[in-house]
Write an enzyme that holds these catalytic residues in place. Structure first.
Site, PDB file in Angstrom:
ATOM      1  N   HIS A  16       0.863  -1.204   0.000  1.00  0.00           N
ATOM      2  CA  HIS A  16       0.000   0.000   0.000  1.00  0.00           C
ATOM      3  C   HIS A  16       0.888   1.239   0.000  1.00  0.00           C
ATOM      4  O   HIS A  16       1.467   1.599   1.025  1.00  0.00           O
ATOM      5  CB  HIS A  16      -0.906   0.014   1.242  1.00  0.00           C
ATOM      6  CG  HIS A  16      -1.843   1.183   1.273  1.00  0.00           C
ATOM      7  ND1 HIS A  16      -3.204   1.038   1.420  1.00  0.00           N
ATOM      8  CD2 HIS A  16      -1.644   2.519   1.166  1.00  0.00           C
ATOM      9  CE1 HIS A  16      -3.776   2.230   1.399  1.00  0.00           C
ATOM     10  NE2 HIS A  16      -2.840   3.148   1.258  1.00  0.00           N
ATOM     11  N   HIS A  44       1.541   5.380  -1.661  1.00  0.00           N
ATOM     12  CA  HIS A  44       1.181   6.558  -2.462  1.00  0.00           C
ATOM     13  C   HIS A  44       2.465   7.130  -3.069  1.00  0.00           C
ATOM     14  O   HIS A  44       3.336   7.606  -2.340  1.00  0.00           O
ATOM     15  CB  HIS A  44       0.517   7.619  -1.580  1.00  0.00           C
ATOM     16  CG  HIS A  44      -0.760   7.149  -0.964  1.00  0.00           C
ATOM     17  ND1 HIS A  44      -1.983   7.296  -1.581  1.00  0.00           N
ATOM     18  CD2 HIS A  44      -1.003   6.495   0.199  1.00  0.00           C
ATOM     19  CE1 HIS A  44      -2.921   6.768  -0.823  1.00  0.00           C
ATOM     20  NE2 HIS A  44      -2.360   6.264   0.269  1.00  0.00           N
ATOM     21  N   LEU A  45       2.549   7.054  -4.383  1.00  0.00           N
ATOM     22  CA  LEU A  45       3.741   7.599  -5.066  1.00  0.00           C
ATOM     23  C   LEU A  45       3.496   8.990  -5.631  1.00  0.00           C
ATOM     24  O   LEU A  45       4.456   9.649  -6.047  1.00  0.00           O
ATOM     25  CB  LEU A  45       4.167   6.663  -6.207  1.00  0.00           C
ATOM     26  CG  LEU A  45       4.880   5.376  -5.820  1.00  0.00           C
ATOM     27  CD1 LEU A  45       5.153   4.529  -7.065  1.00  0.00           C
ATOM     28  CD2 LEU A  45       6.199   5.671  -5.099  1.00  0.00           C
ATOM     29  N   ARG A  46       2.207   9.418  -5.702  1.00  0.00           N
ATOM     30  CA  ARG A  46       1.866  10.686  -6.368  1.00  0.00           C
ATOM     31  C   ARG A  46       2.314  10.650  -7.829  1.00  0.00           C
ATOM     32  O   ARG A  46       2.441   9.592  -8.424  1.00  0.00           O
ATOM     33  CB  ARG A  46       2.448  11.900  -5.624  1.00  0.00           C
ATOM     34  CG  ARG A  46       2.232  11.897  -4.123  1.00  0.00           C
ATOM     35  CD  ARG A  46       0.783  11.832  -3.715  1.00  0.00           C
ATOM     36  NE  ARG A  46       0.640  12.065  -2.269  1.00  0.00           N
ATOM     37  CZ  ARG A  46      -0.349  11.588  -1.546  1.00  0.00           C
ATOM     38  NH1 ARG A  46      -1.288  10.830  -2.095  1.00  0.00           N
ATOM     39  NH2 ARG A  46      -0.421  11.847  -0.248  1.00  0.00           N
ATOM     40  N   ASN A  92      -5.225   7.338  -5.995  1.00  0.00           N
ATOM     41  CA  ASN A  92      -5.946   8.577  -5.648  1.00  0.00           C
ATOM     42  C   ASN A  92      -5.206   9.820  -6.127  1.00  0.00           C
ATOM     43  O   ASN A  92      -4.886  10.717  -5.349  1.00  0.00           O
ATOM     44  CB  ASN A  92      -6.241   8.645  -4.140  1.00  0.00           C
ATOM     45  CG  ASN A  92      -5.005   8.668  -3.265  1.00  0.00           C
ATOM     46  OD1 ASN A  92      -3.954   8.146  -3.649  1.00  0.00           O
ATOM     47  ND2 ASN A  92      -5.110   9.244  -2.095  1.00  0.00           N
ATOM     48  N   LYS A 107      -9.433  -0.307  -5.809  1.00  0.00           N
ATOM     49  CA  LYS A 107      -9.468   0.348  -4.511  1.00  0.00           C
ATOM     50  C   LYS A 107     -10.815   0.990  -4.241  1.00  0.00           C
ATOM     51  O   LYS A 107     -11.311   1.771  -5.052  1.00  0.00           O
ATOM     52  CB  LYS A 107      -8.357   1.420  -4.477  1.00  0.00           C
ATOM     53  CG  LYS A 107      -8.299   2.240  -3.201  1.00  0.00           C
ATOM     54  CD  LYS A 107      -7.816   1.430  -2.021  1.00  0.00           C
ATOM     55  CE  LYS A 107      -8.005   2.184  -0.721  1.00  0.00           C
ATOM     56  NZ  LYS A 107      -6.778   2.673  -0.141  1.00  0.00           N
ATOM     57  N   HIS A 164     -10.512   1.118   1.931  1.00  0.00           N
ATOM     58  CA  HIS A 164     -10.273   2.118   2.979  1.00  0.00           C
ATOM     59  C   HIS A 164     -11.457   1.961   3.919  1.00  0.00           C
ATOM     60  O   HIS A 164     -12.562   2.398   3.609  1.00  0.00           O
ATOM     61  CB  HIS A 164     -10.187   3.534   2.403  1.00  0.00           C
ATOM     62  CG  HIS A 164      -9.897   4.551   3.453  1.00  0.00           C
ATOM     63  ND1 HIS A 164      -8.677   5.180   3.572  1.00  0.00           N
ATOM     64  CD2 HIS A 164     -10.651   5.000   4.484  1.00  0.00           C
ATOM     65  CE1 HIS A 164      -8.708   5.993   4.623  1.00  0.00           C
ATOM     66  NE2 HIS A 164      -9.890   5.900   5.183  1.00  0.00           N
ATOM     67  N   HIS A 192      -4.595  -0.707   5.831  1.00  0.00           N
ATOM     68  CA  HIS A 192      -4.084   0.055   6.980  1.00  0.00           C
ATOM     69  C   HIS A 192      -5.009  -0.002   8.193  1.00  0.00           C
ATOM     70  O   HIS A 192      -5.542   1.007   8.628  1.00  0.00           O
ATOM     71  CB  HIS A 192      -3.755   1.504   6.605  1.00  0.00           C
ATOM     72  CG  HIS A 192      -4.770   2.198   5.728  1.00  0.00           C
ATOM     73  ND1 HIS A 192      -6.110   2.249   6.014  1.00  0.00           N
ATOM     74  CD2 HIS A 192      -4.614   2.874   4.566  1.00  0.00           C
ATOM     75  CE1 HIS A 192      -6.728   2.925   5.084  1.00  0.00           C
ATOM     76  NE2 HIS A 192      -5.850   3.312   4.181  1.00  0.00           N
ATOM     77  N   LEU A 246      -4.923   9.192   8.061  1.00  0.00           N
ATOM     78  CA  LEU A 246      -6.211   8.515   8.106  1.00  0.00           C
ATOM     79  C   LEU A 246      -6.037   7.072   7.680  1.00  0.00           C
ATOM     80  O   LEU A 246      -5.319   6.826   6.703  1.00  0.00           O
ATOM     81  CB  LEU A 246      -7.234   9.218   7.202  1.00  0.00           C
ATOM     82  CG  LEU A 246      -7.743  10.558   7.743  1.00  0.00           C
ATOM     83  CD1 LEU A 246      -8.556  11.283   6.696  1.00  0.00           C
ATOM     84  CD2 LEU A 246      -8.559  10.333   9.018  1.00  0.00           C
ATOM     85  N   ASP A 274       1.454   2.656   3.558  1.00  0.00           N
ATOM     86  CA  ASP A 274       0.598   3.837   3.405  1.00  0.00           C
ATOM     87  C   ASP A 274       1.440   5.112   3.483  1.00  0.00           C
ATOM     88  O   ASP A 274       0.973   6.142   3.966  1.00  0.00           O
ATOM     89  CB  ASP A 274      -0.528   3.870   4.452  1.00  0.00           C
ATOM     90  CG  ASP A 274      -1.623   4.856   4.076  1.00  0.00           C
ATOM     91  OD1 ASP A 274      -1.693   5.277   2.905  1.00  0.00           O
ATOM     92  OD2 ASP A 274      -2.394   5.233   4.977  1.00  0.00           O
ATOM     93  N   HIS A 283       3.033  14.604   1.579  1.00  0.00           N
ATOM     94  CA  HIS A 283       2.391  15.900   1.344  1.00  0.00           C
ATOM     95  C   HIS A 283       3.454  16.963   1.576  1.00  0.00           C
ATOM     96  O   HIS A 283       4.267  16.823   2.503  1.00  0.00           O
ATOM     97  CB  HIS A 283       1.249  16.144   2.338  1.00  0.00           C
ATOM     98  CG  HIS A 283       0.061  15.255   2.122  1.00  0.00           C
ATOM     99  ND1 HIS A 283      -0.908  15.517   1.183  1.00  0.00           N
ATOM    100  CD2 HIS A 283      -0.300  14.097   2.719  1.00  0.00           C
ATOM    101  CE1 HIS A 283      -1.829  14.567   1.220  1.00  0.00           C
ATOM    102  NE2 HIS A 283      -1.482  13.676   2.140  1.00  0.00           N
ATOM    103  N   ALA A 312      -4.069  14.773   5.671  1.00  0.00           N
ATOM    104  CA  ALA A 312      -3.746  13.530   6.366  1.00  0.00           C
ATOM    105  C   ALA A 312      -2.706  12.764   5.567  1.00  0.00           C
ATOM    106  O   ALA A 312      -2.785  12.692   4.344  1.00  0.00           O
ATOM    107  CB  ALA A 312      -5.002  12.683   6.507  1.00  0.00           C
TER     108      ALA A 312
HETATM  109  C1  NCD Z   1      -3.551   9.166   2.102  1.00  0.00           C
HETATM  110  C2  NCD Z   1      -3.082  10.216   1.088  1.00  0.00           C
HETATM  111  O1  NCD Z   1      -2.544  11.238   1.497  1.00  0.00           O
HETATM  112  O2  NCD Z   1      -3.246   9.996  -0.128  1.00  0.00           O
HETATM  113  N1  NCD Z   1      -3.553   9.761   3.408  1.00  0.00           N
HETATM  114  C3  NCD Z   1      -3.486   9.086   4.580  1.00  0.00           C
HETATM  115  O3  NCD Z   1      -3.610   9.717   5.631  1.00  0.00           O
HETATM  116  N2  NCD Z   1      -3.284   7.805   4.628  1.00  0.00           N
HETATM  117  C4  NCD Z   1      -4.876   8.642   1.704  1.00  0.00           C
HETATM  118  C5  NCD Z   1      -5.254   7.377   2.428  1.00  0.00           C
HETATM  119  O4  NCD Z   1      -4.665   6.328   2.219  1.00  0.00           O
HETATM  120  O5  NCD Z   1      -6.189   7.417   3.241  1.00  0.00           O
HETATM  121 ZN    ZN Z   2      -3.276   5.142   1.660  1.00  0.00          ZN
END
Ligand code: NCD
Ligand code: ZN
Length: 348
Positions: free
Chosen positions: A16, A18-20, A44, A102, A139, A177, A222, A250, A254, A266
């Protein structure tokens, strides 16, 4: 008592992440690729990755951003919406690189506005996923504002997950998560088609971390950190040897300006030291011998993918992650445990 000085693990994966996109990839991708052979990449983005065509293009951008000499396989996901067509699921299965779908309940977290408002709208898609074995990643939080934010995962199990599994008993589901004892107990009691990922930060911290010495936005994610009883239950689950719990960071970068602000985003960034943070948690539970299965075996076994070859080595060596990384031109990215003493370090 002698303490282990180093451990070798089969090369792990992150189930899990997030690479953006765009310039952010240049900062965060090398951190993950250094430690992990593969990662399940979250969809996302803005706009979200809802089609195999979009996932194909996103995958190509990730591979193009990979520094020369680094090997890394992005396992792509589709973002489920109320109107995802059944054919998209067939295309995903045929692609052999889209590995999951997802489910973000609409409004649950960062970039989830286009998420599902009512799972009944996805009935045909879920039937096709159940039939073809494509996992649904959830989620697991309700979005009902009347439910206390610390209870939204527990309520999700009752209101959404249990009915979903009654209706689609063969659906493969990863409860993403997880943050509560309720979720850990629920997954442990389920059959072989239900698994969960657990982050390093939910194993290491309870909700007091968000408020220790003043408000600390870099510990806000989150689902939000919970009470100590929940952290302990997660640690027991992760170190239990149950193959249906596995590693998913996760890691969610940011820019500092979006974290240290009223209404801040988050997400905890952990890719810079993911394995080290997990090792810290497993070591504290005297369970380093369970880390390899959790990090390197259980995930591919659940997804029906081969385990990796090759290995990584963690050495017992004190170090401190940097205070920040340069990010997106003039901004910075503050990692979790910035400046804190860690006791394990990945070699190389
Ligand atoms: C994630 C994000 O920033 O894309 N944020 C997080 O707090 N985990 C989104 C997510 O997985 O809920
Ligand atoms: Zn996530």
């Amino acid at each position: 008592m002698t303490s282990t000085m180093q451990i070798a693990l089969t090369r792990p994966d992150d189930w899990h992440l997030h690479l953006r996109d765009g310039d952010a990839l240049a900062t965060v991708l090398p951190h993950s690729a250094r430690q992990f052979a593969r990662a399940i990449v979250m969809p996302n983005l803005r706009p979200p990755v809802t089609t195999v065509a979009a996932a194909t293009a996103y995958r190509a951008r990730i591979l193009a951003a990979l520094p020369a000499g680094m090997a890394f396989e992005p396992l792509m996901t589709l973002y489920l919406t109320d109107s995802t067509p059944v054919d998209e699921i067939r295309r995903a299965v045929a692609s052999e690189f889209v590995r999951a779908v997802k489910l973000y309940p609409a409004g649950a977290t960062t970039n989830s506005d286009a998420g599902v408002t009512n799972l009944d709208r996805c009935a045909a898609v879920l039937t096709e996923m159940e039939r073809s074995g494509l996992p649904l990643l959830v989620h697991g939080e309700v979005t009902d504002s009347k439910i206390d934010v610390f209870d939204r995962e527990k309520v999700f199990i009752e209101r959404v997950l249990k009915p979903l599994l009654v209706r689609y008993p063969g659906l493969k589901v990863v409860f993403e998560h997880i943050t509560t004892r309720d979720a850990a107990d629920f997954v442990a009691a389920c059959g072989p088609n239900i698994a969960a990922t657990i982050t390093a930060h939910h194993l290491l911290y309870n909700r007091n971390a968000i408020f220790a010495g003043g408000l600390r936005p870099h510990y806000y994610c989150l689902p939000v950190l919970k009470r100590e009883v929940h952290r302990q239950a997660l640690l027991r689950a992760a170190t239990s040897g149950n193959p249906r719990f596995f590693l998913g960071t996760d890691s969610a970068p940011h820019p500092r300006v979006s974290k240290e602000v009223d209404g801040g985003c988050a997400g905890c960034y952990t890719a810079h030291a993911a394995l080290e943070l997990y090792a810290e948690a497993f070591d504290a539970a005297d369970a380093l011998h369970r880390l390899e299965a959790f990090a390197s075996f259980n995930g591919p076994d659940f997804y029906g993918l081969p385990r990796n070859t090759g290995s990584v080595t963690l050495v017992r060596e004190a170090w401190r992650p940097p205070a920040a990384f340069a990010y997106l031109g003039g901004d910075t990215l503050v990692p979790l445990a910035a400046g804190e003493l860690l006791r394990w370090k990945m070699r190389g």
